[in-house]
Design a protein around this motif. Structure first.
Motif, PDB file in Angstrom:
ATOM      1  N   UNK A  92      58.711  48.462  18.784  1.00  0.00           N
ATOM      2  CA  UNK A  92      58.139  48.049  20.068  1.00  0.00           C
ATOM      3  C   UNK A  92      56.821  47.309  19.851  1.00  0.00           C
ATOM      4  N   UNK A  93      56.582  46.277  20.635  1.00  0.00           N
ATOM      5  CA  UNK A  93      55.290  45.592  20.580  1.00  0.00           C
ATOM      6  C   UNK A  93      54.215  46.535  21.133  1.00  0.00           C
ATOM      7  N   UNK A  94      52.997  46.327  20.716  1.00  0.00           N
ATOM      8  CA  UNK A  94      51.889  47.185  21.132  1.00  0.00           C
ATOM      9  C   UNK A  94      51.038  46.402  22.143  1.00  0.00           C
ATOM     10  N   UNK A  95      51.151  46.769  23.407  1.00  0.00           N
ATOM     11  CA  UNK A  95      50.441  46.018  24.448  1.00  0.00           C
ATOM     12  C   UNK A  95      49.667  46.950  25.368  1.00  0.00           C
ATOM     13  N   UNK A  96      48.675  46.378  26.062  1.00  0.00           N
ATOM     14  CA  UNK A  96      47.936  47.147  27.061  1.00  0.00           C
ATOM     15  C   UNK A  96      48.901  47.587  28.148  1.00  0.00           C
ATOM     16  N   UNK A  97      48.598  48.717  28.806  1.00  0.00           N
ATOM     17  CA  UNK A  97      49.472  49.109  29.919  1.00  0.00           C
ATOM     18  C   UNK A  97      49.426  48.059  31.016  1.00  0.00           C
ATOM     19  N   UNK A  98      50.558  47.868  31.655  1.00  0.00           N
ATOM     20  CA  UNK A  98      50.634  46.828  32.693  1.00  0.00           C
ATOM     21  C   UNK A  98      49.637  47.098  33.806  1.00  0.00           C
ATOM     22  N   UNK A  99      49.354  48.400  34.042  1.00  0.00           N
ATOM     23  CA  UNK A  99      48.410  48.740  35.118  1.00  0.00           C
ATOM     24  C   UNK A  99      47.026  48.133  34.867  1.00  0.00           C
ATOM     25  N   UNK A 100      46.735  47.873  33.595  1.00  0.00           N
ATOM     26  CA  UNK A 100      45.429  47.317  33.250  1.00  0.00           C
ATOM     27  C   UNK A 100      45.357  45.807  33.498  1.00  0.00           C
ATOM     28  N   UNK A 101      46.496  45.167  33.506  1.00  0.00           N
ATOM     29  CA  UNK A 101      46.469  43.698  33.587  1.00  0.00           C
ATOM     30  C   UNK A 101      47.014  43.138  34.903  1.00  0.00           C
ATOM     31  N   UNK A 102      47.681  43.987  35.669  1.00  0.00           N
ATOM     32  CA  UNK A 102      48.246  43.487  36.925  1.00  0.00           C
ATOM     33  C   UNK A 102      47.184  43.498  38.019  1.00  0.00           C
ATOM     34  N   UNK A 103      47.197  42.493  38.864  1.00  0.00           N
ATOM     35  CA  UNK A 103      46.308  42.432  40.036  1.00  0.00           C
ATOM     36  C   UNK A 103      47.198  42.122  41.235  1.00  0.00           C
ATOM     37  N   UNK A 104      47.017  42.889  42.275  1.00  0.00           N
ATOM     38  CA  UNK A 104      47.830  42.666  43.469  1.00  0.00           C
ATOM     39  C   UNK A 104      47.058  41.822  44.471  1.00  0.00           C
ATOM     40  N   UNK A 105      47.648  40.750  44.863  1.00  0.00           N
ATOM     41  CA  UNK A 105      47.108  39.834  45.889  1.00  0.00           C
ATOM     42  C   UNK A 105      45.872  39.048  45.451  1.00  0.00           C
ATOM     43  N   UNK A 106      44.847  39.749  44.901  1.00  0.00           N
ATOM     44  CA  UNK A 106      43.642  39.044  44.485  1.00  0.00           C
ATOM     45  C   UNK A 106      43.215  39.575  43.120  1.00  0.00           C
ATOM     46  N   UNK A 107      42.501  38.724  42.376  1.00  0.00           N
ATOM     47  CA  UNK A 107      42.077  39.151  41.039  1.00  0.00           C
ATOM     48  C   UNK A 107      41.135  40.340  41.128  1.00  0.00           C
TER      49      UNK A 107
END
Ligand code: FMN
Length: 203
Positions: free
Chosen positions: A187-202
């Motif tokens: 598996x690739x080693x990546x930051x959790x999506x919760x850390x990089x996702x932004x809803x509606x605005x940055x």
């Protein structure tokens, strides 16, 4: 082959940079198939201003390798940093540099500066090259082949251009190492999506 997968999400999840490649030849049909998959990529206005230079010739690889070793060899003398994941990556990168000519296939994804036709803009070269390169890498992984995305050609751009016969109106975008993997796909080693996702605005 057990490393093959038709599950696109699983392919993405396990498409690590495979810097440890076996020296076995890659059947030509497999190379054609990964390049065909690369051409399925999105690209500006469907201009398809890409070319895929496939290098297997030992002499050509040796000549390219000598430039890479000359320019990058010194980068690896520093030794371990204590950051295990970084050290592992650097060890792999070092191996790839030292074994450049042993990589069975190098594919150079070249973008032609010809879009839009009335006023070519170099930024479109990169938007052409990167989706195609990613498609290539994923297709290879699906077929059980390992790849590493690199930009090694930047260390000696004129020499790479001359050796590969790339004309002035085109640019080498990526240099992708291709071969059968020596290690398992993990598996690739990546930051959790919760850390990089932004809803509606940055913010
Ligand atoms: C544009 C680009 C250039 C890269 N150049 C190199 C490189 O020159 N040498 C190398 O070993 N890896 C290179 N990589 C691979 C990345 O280091 C690798 O994808 C990243 O560390 C994440 O590791 P993973 O793909 O194994 O998950 C490159 C990746 C990209 C997208």
């Amino acid at each position: 082959m057990s490393d093959q997968s038709n599950d696109i999400l699983e392919v993405m999840r396990t498409c690590i940079a495979m810097r440890h490649l076996r020296t076995d030849e890659v059947p030509e049909q497999m190379i054609v198939d990964v390049v065909r998959a690369a051409t399925y990529a999105s690209n500006p206005g469907n201009s398809q201003n890409w070319r895929f230079v496939v290098v297997r010739d030992r002499g050509r690889k040796e000549r390219l390798a000598s430039h890479v070793r000359k320019m990058l060899g010194a980068r690896f003398v520093a030794g371990p940093t204590g950051d295990e994941s970084r050290d592992k990556m650097m060890a792999g990168a070092r191996r790839l540099v030292e074994g450049f000519a042993d990589v069975p296939v190098w594919i150079f994804v070249v973008g032609i500066n010809a879009y839009p036709p009335q006023a070519p803009n170099e930024s479109f070269v990169w938007s052409t090259v990167y989706p195609a390169s990613q498609n290539l890498v994923l297709a290879a992984r699906a077929m059980g082949l390992g790849t590493t995305f690199t930009t090694f050609h930047h260390v000696a751009p004129d020499e790479f251009r001359a050796e590969l016969g790339v004309p002035d109106d085109a640019h080498i975008g990526t240099a992708i190492a291709l071969g059968f993997p020596e290690k398992k796909f993990t598996a690739v080693n990546r930051k959790p999506v919760s850390e990089v996702i932004r809803w509606e605005r940055y913010s």
